[in-house]
Design an enzyme around this catalytic site. Structure first.
Site, short mmCIF file in Angstrom:
data_model
loop_
_atom_site.label_atom_id
_atom_site.label_comp_id
_atom_site.label_asym_id
_atom_site.label_seq_id
_atom_site.Cartn_x
_atom_site.Cartn_y
_atom_site.Cartn_z
N ASP A 135 0.42 -12.33 2.37
CA ASP A 135 0.48 -10.93 2.82
C ASP A 135 -0.71 -10.67 3.74
O ASP A 135 -1.86 -10.61 3.28
CB ASP A 135 0.42 -9.97 1.62
CG ASP A 135 1.70 -9.98 0.79
OD1 ASP A 135 2.49 -10.94 0.92
OD2 ASP A 135 1.89 -9.04 0.00
N LYS A 202 5.22 -4.62 5.30
CA LYS A 202 4.70 -4.06 4.04
C LYS A 202 3.88 -2.82 4.36
O LYS A 202 3.15 -2.82 5.35
CB LYS A 202 3.88 -5.15 3.35
CG LYS A 202 3.02 -4.70 2.18
CD LYS A 202 2.35 -5.90 1.49
CE LYS A 202 1.28 -5.44 0.51
NZ LYS A 202 0.60 -6.57 -0.19
N LYS A 240 8.50 -4.29 2.07
CA LYS A 240 7.78 -4.24 0.80
C LYS A 240 7.02 -2.92 0.73
O LYS A 240 6.25 -2.60 1.65
CB LYS A 240 6.82 -5.42 0.68
CG LYS A 240 5.90 -5.36 -0.55
CD LYS A 240 5.08 -6.64 -0.71
CE LYS A 240 4.01 -6.48 -1.80
NZ LYS A 240 3.18 -7.71 -1.98
O1 LIG Z 1 -0.54 -4.86 -2.18
C1 LIG Z 1 -0.56 -4.11 -3.13
C2 LIG Z 1 -1.50 -3.02 -3.33
O2 LIG Z 1 -2.81 -3.42 -3.13
C3 LIG Z 1 -1.35 -2.42 -4.68
O3 LIG Z 1 -1.82 -1.13 -4.63
P1 LIG Z 1 -1.94 -0.26 -5.97
O4 LIG Z 1 -3.18 -0.73 -6.67
O5 LIG Z 1 -2.04 1.14 -5.49
O6 LIG Z 1 -0.72 -0.52 -6.81
#
Ligand SMILES: O=C[C@H](O)COP(=O)(O)O
Length: 280
Positions: A135, A202, A240
């Site tokens: 990613d 994403k 995503k």
């Molecule tokens: O890639 C995913 C994110 O960093 C997750 O974010 P979050 O901690 O708000 O779920």
């Protein structure tokens, strides 16, 4: 291979893309069917739910014990992946050996402001360590400067490493950091990412607050829909949703808006809503 397009070429292509997307009568406006394996999910008990979740631990002070726990949880619930920073990929791969859960590594995270070469190297190191998905964060400053060719080359540097240099195809998800972007910039970035060979676009790193919204997910889905069907009818570029997705209800909203993967640090809370067996 370097892009033969200049920034002026990109501007023309992006303007025409945005015009088509915004025209209510155009084919593009209506394209991008949101039907997917996940849009039918109405209960947290649906066995497909964990397969859409990247179980995520990206905070800079994550300890080895927390990474081990993340992997234990992912094995227990059968999540799609554990998403971690590069230095923890080896540990995750060891923890997940013999299971169907894969390792996902972030690259250029969370700012995306490093060089393309450093992102490509980071990606190749993560893949060598066993990551099966990468990613990466786009160069947001370059996008805002309308240096579209740099944005493209930056993504391409990573997709080439992932798709050409490795024996098995590694998926690349391209993080746009939508909270920093206008709708026009989201459409432009989605289009450039699709042209550069992204497997997913994403929404967010989760580091700038805000996070995924239904509006942005839908916009991204429509912006990459022109690639659908390129490979044997398989949807080519997926979306995503990540950042601030904390509940099962929120997952359902994202699926309905067009997301086919969720990145979240709240995977356990989402799965534990199974107890209520609620439907939405
Ligand atoms: O890639 C995913 C994110 O960093 C997750 O974010 P979050 O901690 O708000 O779920």
């Amino acid at each position: 291979m370097a892009s033969s397009r200049t920034n002026e070429d990109w501007k023309r292509l992006i303007t025409s893309k945005i015009d088509r997307l915004q025209s209510p009568n155009s084919e593009s406006h209506n394209s991008g069917s949101i039907e997917s394996d996940f849009t039918a999910i109405v209960s947290p008990n649906d066995p497909k739910l964990p397969l859409a979740i990247d179980h995520t631990l990206l905070k800079p002070d994550a300890t080895n014990e927390q990474v081990d726990e993340l992997c234990r949880e992912a094995r227990k619930w059968g999540f799609k992946s554990c998403c971690v920073n590069g230095s923890q990929v080896n540990r995750v791969v060891e923890n997940l050996r013999g299971t169907s859960v894969i390792a996902c590594a972030v690259v250029g995270f969370p700012l995306g402001a490093g060089t393309s070469k450093s992102k490509a190297f980071e990606a190749s190191q993560a893949i060598e360590d066993g990551a099966q998905e990468v990613d990466m964060v786009i160069n947001v400053g370059a996008l805002k400067s309308k240096d579209y060719n740099l944005v493209y080359e930056d993504i391409k540097a990573v997709t080439e490493v992932a798709h050409i240099s490795s024996s098995s195809k590694i998926l690349v998800k391209v993080i746009l950091e939508t909270i920093s972007l206008t709708n026009g910039e989201i459409m432009a970035a989605s289009y450039i990412a699709a042209e550069a060979g992204a497997d997913y676009v994403k929404t967010s790193t989760g580091f700038l607050g805000g996070g995924a919204t239904e509006e942005h997910v839908g916009l991204m889905r429509r912006s990459v829909a022109y690639k659908d069907g390129d490979e044997g009818g398989e949807r080519r570029v997926k979306v995503k949703a990540s950042g601030g997705v904390r509940t099962f209800e929120s997952c359902v909203k994202m699926f309905k808006a067009g997301a086919e993967r969720i990145g979240t640090s709240s995977g356990i809370a989402i799965m534990e809503s199974r107890r209520s067996d609620a439907t939405y």
